[in-house]
Design a protein around this motif. Structure first.
Motif, short mmCIF file in Angstrom:
data_model
loop_
_atom_site.label_atom_id
_atom_site.label_comp_id
_atom_site.label_asym_id
_atom_site.label_seq_id
_atom_site.Cartn_x
_atom_site.Cartn_y
_atom_site.Cartn_z
N MET A 240 2.64 1.64 -8.38
CA MET A 240 2.44 2.24 -7.07
C MET A 240 3.55 3.24 -6.75
N GLY A 241 4.79 2.90 -7.16
CA GLY A 241 5.91 3.81 -6.92
C GLY A 241 5.72 5.14 -7.64
N ARG A 242 5.19 5.08 -8.86
CA ARG A 242 4.93 6.30 -9.62
C ARG A 242 3.94 7.20 -8.88
N ALA A 243 2.97 6.57 -8.20
CA ALA A 243 2.01 7.36 -7.42
C ALA A 243 2.66 7.88 -6.13
N LEU A 244 3.48 7.05 -5.49
CA LEU A 244 4.04 7.41 -4.19
C LEU A 244 5.01 8.58 -4.25
N VAL A 245 5.76 8.69 -5.34
CA VAL A 245 6.77 9.76 -5.39
C VAL A 245 6.12 11.14 -5.38
N ARG A 246 4.84 11.20 -5.70
CA ARG A 246 4.16 12.51 -5.65
C ARG A 246 3.91 12.95 -4.22
N ASN A 247 3.95 11.99 -3.27
CA ASN A 247 3.64 12.27 -1.86
C ASN A 247 2.32 13.02 -1.72
N PRO A 248 1.24 12.45 -2.27
CA PRO A 248 -0.05 13.15 -2.24
C PRO A 248 -0.74 13.01 -0.88
N ASP A 249 -1.82 13.75 -0.69
CA ASP A 249 -2.62 13.61 0.51
C ASP A 249 -3.53 12.39 0.43
N VAL A 250 -3.94 12.04 -0.79
CA VAL A 250 -4.94 10.98 -0.97
C VAL A 250 -4.48 10.02 -2.06
N PHE A 251 -4.64 8.71 -1.79
CA PHE A 251 -4.39 7.68 -2.79
C PHE A 251 -5.72 7.07 -3.22
N LEU A 252 -5.90 6.89 -4.53
CA LEU A 252 -7.08 6.25 -5.09
C LEU A 252 -6.63 5.01 -5.86
N PHE A 253 -7.15 3.85 -5.48
CA PHE A 253 -6.80 2.59 -6.13
C PHE A 253 -8.05 2.04 -6.84
N ASP A 254 -7.93 1.79 -8.14
CA ASP A 254 -9.06 1.25 -8.91
C ASP A 254 -8.74 -0.18 -9.34
N GLU A 255 -9.19 -1.15 -8.52
CA GLU A 255 -8.98 -2.58 -8.77
C GLU A 255 -7.54 -2.88 -9.19
N PRO A 256 -6.56 -2.49 -8.38
CA PRO A 256 -5.17 -2.60 -8.80
C PRO A 256 -4.63 -4.03 -8.86
N LEU A 257 -5.32 -4.98 -8.23
CA LEU A 257 -4.77 -6.34 -8.15
C LEU A 257 -5.50 -7.34 -9.03
N SER A 258 -6.50 -6.90 -9.76
CA SER A 258 -7.36 -7.86 -10.47
C SER A 258 -6.63 -8.55 -11.63
#
Length: 368
Positions: free
Chosen positions: A144-162
């Motif tokens: 999640m941190g790798r995605a957050l550092v981009r500071n994007p407009d949109v986050f897409l999560f594909d079954e991240p907790l399974s």
């Protein structure tokens, strides 16, 4: 602007159409969960938004921009996958900042973004470790941190907790919800876990066979399912669905018959009008497990109805006990307080809150 609009979106693999003309509007800052059974098209739809799959037809808009032909890296999105996909030989710090390094982000900006994200996700003490030295929950935080550092407009999560165990899933759900509240970003989240969907979403889109059956807030999906599919899919345990015949017998009733006899459920006053059109015909009666309890224990309501059945199975869950009984040829479930349980093979007086009953057309599946 980071709202998302899907217009008649379709995806075909050869002659097999897996996404069948979906229209969906997601407002800026919304947390929308796509939920449905395996193979219904959830991940494919997410991949169409991300650009990892190409559209067969239709349009995808992010903000005011049509992104049909825009490369994934240029859509200002970040994805978190079921697989952590971390570099095993790199440290947590290097895994998080790797994308920024490849984009030649200045060192000072990288360090600032890393510090903010590490503090936000409580992984600031783990930055020197390798992924093999982390727990599953810690690895998912790094992803999640790798995605957050981009500071994007949109986050897409594909079954991240399974891939996480039950306790970690609950903890990570809480973290993701906190994260969304702090950042206010638009999120599309894919899961087959309806509890995840109910607890995280501002709106849920229930998918089935490449289409969306219903889009609504969690409470509306649960209490006002649009059809039999949504009613049976959402809820754990799912809604009890009894097939019966509409009869006039000192008022309108739904007659449910099996080997133990016939029960006449009174049709709620609010549903009497549409139900009368089915007089002499069949309807499905939908009752959530928590609307069936021991006689005398239902909360005060306008319409209660009691009946007797034999208990087949008792399932303690801790705060509640599930009583399984047979009615109308199906195994039904009542959710009662632990002190209200009774032994297997004993007769039990159930009471139903008919104010929360739902009726469904057996041919179309639509709720009356």
């Amino acid at each position: 602007m980071s709202d998302i609009r899907l217009r008649n979106v379709r995806k075909r693999f050869g002659t097999n159409e897996v996404i069948k003309g979906i229209d969906l509007d997601i407002e800026e800052g919304e947390f929308v969960v796509l939920v449905g059974p395996s193979g219904c098209g959830k991940s494919t739809l997410l991949n169409l938004v991300s650009g990892l799959e190409t559209l067969s037809d239709g349009d995808v808009f992010i903000g005011e921009r049509k992104v049909n032909d825009v490369a994934p890296k240029d859509r200002d999105i970040a994805m978190v996958f079921q697989s952590y996909a971390l570099y095993p030989t790199k440290s947590v710090e290097d895994n998080i900042t790797f994308g920024m390094v490849t984009r030649h982000v200045p060192r000072q900006a990288r360090e600032k973004a890393l510090a903010e994200v590490a503090d936000l996700l409580h992984i600031d003490t783990l930055l020197a470790r390798k992924p093999g030295q982390l727990s599953g929950g810690q690895r998912q935080r790094v992803a999640m941190g790798r995605a957050l550092v981009r500071n994007p407009d949109v986050f897409l999560f594909d079954e991240p907790l399974s891939n996480l165990d039950a306790k970690l899933r609950v903890e990570m759900r809480t973290e993701i919800k906190k994260l969304h509240r702090r950042l206010g970003k638009t999120v599309i989240y894919v899961t087959h876990d309806q509890i995840e969907a109910m607890s995280l979403a501002s709106r849920i889109a229930v998918m089935d066979n490449g289409t969306i059956r219903q889009v609504a807030p969690p409470e509306a999906i649960y209490e006002e399912p649009v059809d039999l599919f949504v009613a049976s899919f959402i809820g754990s345990p799912s809604m009890n669905l009894f097939k019966g015949r509409v009869v006039e017998n000192s008022g309108l009733h739904l007659e449910v018959t099996d080997e133990e006899g016939t029960i006449h459920f009174p049709v709620p006053e609010a549903l009497a009008g549409p139900a009368r059109r089915y007089l002499g015909r069949e309807l499905y009666l939908g009752l959530r497990p928590e609307t069936i309890g021991r006689e005398g224990t239902q909360r005060p309501c306008r319409a209660t109805f009691a009946f007797e059945r034999m208990i087949d199975v008792v399932e303690p869950t801790g705060p509640d006990t599930l009583l399984v009984f047979t009615l109308g040829g199906i195994e039904a479930i009542a959710r009662v307080h632990p002190e209200d349980k009774a032994p297997v093979d004993s007769k039990y007086r159930f009471e139903v809150n008919m104010d929360r009953a739902k009726l469904f057309d057996p041919e179309t599946g639509k709720r009356l």
